[in-house]
Enzyme design. Sequence first.
Site, mmCIF file in Angstrom:
data_model
loop_
_atom_site.group_PDB
_atom_site.id
_atom_site.type_symbol
_atom_site.label_atom_id
_atom_site.label_comp_id
_atom_site.label_asym_id
_atom_site.label_seq_id
_atom_site.Cartn_x
_atom_site.Cartn_y
_atom_site.Cartn_z
ATOM 1 N N ASP A 95 -61.306 -54.922 -12.393
ATOM 2 C CA ASP A 95 -59.794 -54.786 -13.201
ATOM 3 C C ASP A 95 -59.917 -53.301 -13.528
ATOM 4 O O ASP A 95 -60.730 -52.966 -14.637
ATOM 5 C CB ASP A 95 -60.005 -55.645 -14.557
ATOM 6 N N LYS A 161 -51.947 -56.206 -13.484
ATOM 7 C CA LYS A 161 -52.492 -56.800 -14.882
ATOM 8 C C LYS A 161 -51.782 -56.111 -15.885
ATOM 9 O O LYS A 161 -51.570 -54.928 -15.994
ATOM 10 C CB LYS A 161 -54.052 -56.777 -15.141
ATOM 11 N N LYS A 189 -51.783 -60.712 -13.295
ATOM 12 C CA LYS A 189 -52.651 -61.281 -14.119
ATOM 13 C C LYS A 189 -52.154 -60.815 -15.785
ATOM 14 O O LYS A 189 -51.989 -59.675 -15.969
ATOM 15 C CB LYS A 189 -54.265 -60.807 -14.146
#
Length: 229
Positions: A95, A161, A189
């Site tokens: 991430d 994300k 996400k």
Amino acid sequence: MPPLASETFARAVDHTLLDAAAPAAAIDALCDEAAANRFAAVCVFPWWAERCAERLVDTDVAVATVISFPHGLDVTQAKCDAARSAIAAGARELDVVLAWGPLLDGQEDAVREDMTAFVATAHDEHADAIVKVIVEATELDPESLQAACRVVEASGAGFAKTSTGLRGGARVQDVSAMRTALPASVQIKASGGIRDAQSAAALLEAGASRLGTSSAIAILQQLERDAVA
């Protein structure tokens, strides 16, 4: 909105612990909870990636770690080196924070080159590595969010994300806008401030397929109570 099934929620969860003061025992508990509930992944700082990978070796739970967190302003080489180290430690999901400040400054080309190099490095290190690019949507106006989505798509990342959770959390309107801007091949996400079943259900309904939350156990318990009510 149909009721959210506990199994659907569980398979979307990145069980997250990004507290710098968290001890090893808390990391172990995070892994054990993720395995017991069949969550998609745990998300931890790179320091803990190898420990988590060893503890989850016989499970389907992936190890995710954060890169250039929470600012995104490490130089490309540092981000790529961090990707190599994380994958060598057993992380399979990275991430990474987009350099959203430079993006706001009009440096879309440079930000795209940075993320493209990062994704290529991750895939060179492990073909199945999943990159989730954190765009920090709460800091972006609609035009800048569109630009961030263009960067994510061009980079080859598997996910966009919403947020780090440190500058505002996941918002339904951001997920909806991102889902409209991104091709189906790029998943979303939602992360930050997801503390109840209603929020989780709304974000999944808006187009998220993963949820980063430190409240997964409490939400799962809520869903199970609702199911028998």
